[in-house]
Design an enzyme around this catalytic site. Structure first.
Site, PDB file in Angstrom:
ATOM      1  N   LYS A  35     -12.625  -5.767   2.883  1.00 41.50           N
ATOM      2  CA  LYS A  35     -13.097  -4.842   1.541  1.00 41.50           C
ATOM      3  C   LYS A  35     -11.242  -4.048   1.676  1.00 41.50           C
ATOM      4  CE  LYS A  35     -13.713  -1.252   5.670  1.00 41.50           C
ATOM      5  NZ  LYS A  35     -14.478  -0.919   6.374  1.00 41.50           N
ATOM      6  N   ARG A 130     -21.296  10.040   9.220  1.00 43.15           N
ATOM      7  CA  ARG A 130     -20.619   9.365   8.234  1.00 43.15           C
ATOM      8  C   ARG A 130     -21.282   9.336   6.695  1.00 43.15           C
ATOM      9  NH1 ARG A 130     -15.673   5.474   7.939  1.00 43.15           N
ATOM     10  NH2 ARG A 130     -17.128   4.209   7.899  1.00 43.15           N
ATOM     11  N   TYR A 254      19.189  10.156   3.708  1.00 35.50           N
ATOM     12  CA  TYR A 254      18.398  11.808   4.146  1.00 35.50           C
ATOM     13  C   TYR A 254      18.655  13.121   4.985  1.00 35.50           C
ATOM     14  CZ  TYR A 254      18.084  10.148  -0.656  1.00 35.50           C
ATOM     15  OH  TYR A 254      17.533   9.681  -2.449  1.00 35.50           O
ATOM     16  N   MET A 302      13.196   5.787  -0.320  1.00 39.07           N
ATOM     17  CA  MET A 302      12.369   4.832  -0.969  1.00 39.07           C
ATOM     18  C   MET A 302      12.703   2.866  -0.992  1.00 39.07           C
ATOM     19  SD  MET A 302      11.498   5.481  -5.093  1.00 39.07           S
ATOM     20  CE  MET A 302      10.755   7.185  -4.915  1.00 39.07           C
TER      21      MET A 302
HETATM   22  C1  LIG Z   1     -14.734  -2.008   7.890  1.00 35.31           C
HETATM   23  C2  LIG Z   1     -15.717  -1.228   8.605  1.00 35.31           C
HETATM   24  C3  LIG Z   1     -16.151  -2.872   9.629  1.00 35.31           C
HETATM   25  C4  LIG Z   1     -14.685  -3.482  10.388  1.00 35.31           C
HETATM   26  O1  LIG Z   1     -14.147  -2.868  10.571  1.00 35.31           O
HETATM   27  P1  LIG Z   1     -12.981  -3.123  11.907  1.00 35.31           P
HETATM   28  O2  LIG Z   1     -12.259  -2.186  12.740  1.00 35.31           O
HETATM   29  O3  LIG Z   1     -11.834  -3.384  11.475  1.00 35.31           O
HETATM   30  O4  LIG Z   1     -13.322  -4.325  12.810  1.00 35.31           O
HETATM   31  C5  LIG Z   1     -16.626  -3.233   9.817  1.00 35.31           C
HETATM   32  N1  LIG Z   1     -18.654  -2.625   9.874  1.00 35.31           N
HETATM   33  C6  LIG Z   1     -18.056  -1.559   8.634  1.00 35.31           C
HETATM   34  C7  LIG Z   1     -19.163  -0.717   7.902  1.00 35.31           C
HETATM   35  C8  LIG Z   1     -17.412  -0.965   8.171  1.00 35.31           C
HETATM   36  O5  LIG Z   1     -16.829   0.192   7.303  1.00 35.31           O
END
Ligand SMILES: *Cc1c(COP(=O)(O)O)cnc(C)c1O
Length: 358
Positions: A35, A130, A254, A302
């Protein structure tokens, strides 16, 4: 190309890390989490390099459809599922596997025309709070899914909240909760993220879902990638664009938040928060120049950062600086900047040029 930041992506390291997943979980199939553009590494290149993964997992329908349009043939799991009947139809058209986690999705599925076949995972909330159905609704959700003949139930999924800390007792409670909840239900099981893969063999089940470990960052807090034989995939580089000798007592950058303790060489590296380097990286954050680790000094700008070159007095404009990679573990930079490697990877901006190797 005066100050261009470059992310070198080592695809051989990515494949090595997938092999490490196989070593840890030899009995399980692997759903590679790619993702957010493959954790910021470039989703199509990552998907291709991981040709050995059994399935790919993305967050959204949009990400899944992008992969299908690019010709990806493997199973693609949409971790946040679909929203509304149009996306349900699209998921069916694109042969996506969707994660069902909410009543609103069941309602849409109830309206889905019989011609649309859809493969689904059901997510159970075992404590992260969640996404997922409450444990006590598992029976009724399973009943509703099996009453819809166009749905194929692949299996059951849950997600760990605290597995990056092996001391945390919640992980065991989540495992027990999941086992009890899905007992007697047909279907495969998927529980482990990277942290579960490396610390909890009892969580491997039918499908593991590695993310961060594929990219060579440590899945466990206060541990380092080489302890798990993981290789960094991304190397973030820029160049020294200037070196000056600055007088004792003079401030840098800065806010003048750092003052030179003596007459000394200070270098300017051509990367800043406009490229995605974390603005909160404090004095002392490591930067690698000419085989030497040097500390960042002063605020991140930046387009630039400054470094103390006393340990590296020969350094000159044009020399390469590594911000993270094989010499400076990204986990160190993340910890100093008060964040996690995931965020550093994901927030590189379009100014950074990606180069694929291996
Ligand atoms: C992103 C995700 C993972 C992978 O998690 P990592 O900590 O990066 O290994 C696995 N399961 C779900 C549901 C996720 O959203």
């Amino acid at each position: 190309m005066s100050r261009r930041a470059i992310a070198r992506i080592n695809l051989a390291a990515l494949r090595h890390n997938l092999q490490r997943v196989r070593d840890y979980a030899p009995e399980s199939k692997v759903m590679a989490a790619i993702k957010a553009e493959g954790y910021g590494h470039g989703v199509l290149q990552v998907a291709n390099a991981l040709h050995d993964a059994d399935a790919l997992a993305v967050a959204s329908m949009e990400e899944a459809v992008q992969l299908r349009f690019a010709g990806e043939q493997r199973p693609i799991v949409v971790l946040a599922g679909f929203q509304g009947i149009d996306e349900a139809r699209q998921a069916s058209d694109q042969r996506l596997q969707v994660v069902i986690h909410d009543d609103s999705q069941l309602e849409s599925l109830g309206e889905l025309e019989k011609a649309f076949k859809l493969a689904v995972w059901i997510k159970v909330d075992t404590g992260m709070h969640r996404l997922g159905f409450a444990v006590d609704s598992v029976e009724s959700v399973a009943g509703r899914i099996s009453a819809m003949p166009n749905l194929e139930l692949i299996g059951w999924m849950t997600h760990f909240a605290c597995a990056d800390n092996p001391e945390d007792a919640l992980t065991q409670r989540q495992l027990d909760c999941f086992t009890a909840a899905v007992q007697g239900q047909a279907g495969l099981h998927s529980i482990a993220n990277s942290a579960g893969i490396v610390t909890r063999p009892d969580s491997h089940a039918d499908w593991v879902r590695p993310g961060i470990m594929l990219y060579g960052s440590s899945p466990i807090i206060d541990r380092w990638p080489d302890e798990f034989d993981l290789q960094p995939v991304m190397s973030l580089e820029s160049i020294l664009i200037s070196v000056h000798n600055i007088k004792a007592g003079e401030g840098i950058g800065y806010g003048q938040t750092w003052a030179c303790p003596e007459d000394m060489p200070v270098g300017v590296v051509g990367i800043g928060y406009g490229d995605g380097y974390p603005r909160h990286a404090p004095n002392g954050t490591p930067v690698w120049i000419n085989h030497t680790e040097v500390p960042l000094v002063g605020r991140v700008s930046m387009d630039m950062i400054c470094v103390d070159l006393r340990e590296c007095p020969q350094a000159k404009a044009g020399d390469v600086a590594e911000l993270w990679g094989s010499n400076v573990p990204v986990d160190r930079v993340a910890r100093m900047a008060g964040t996690i490697s995931y965020e550093l990877f994901c927030r590189l901006t379009s100014r950074v040029e990606f180069k694929y190797e291996g």
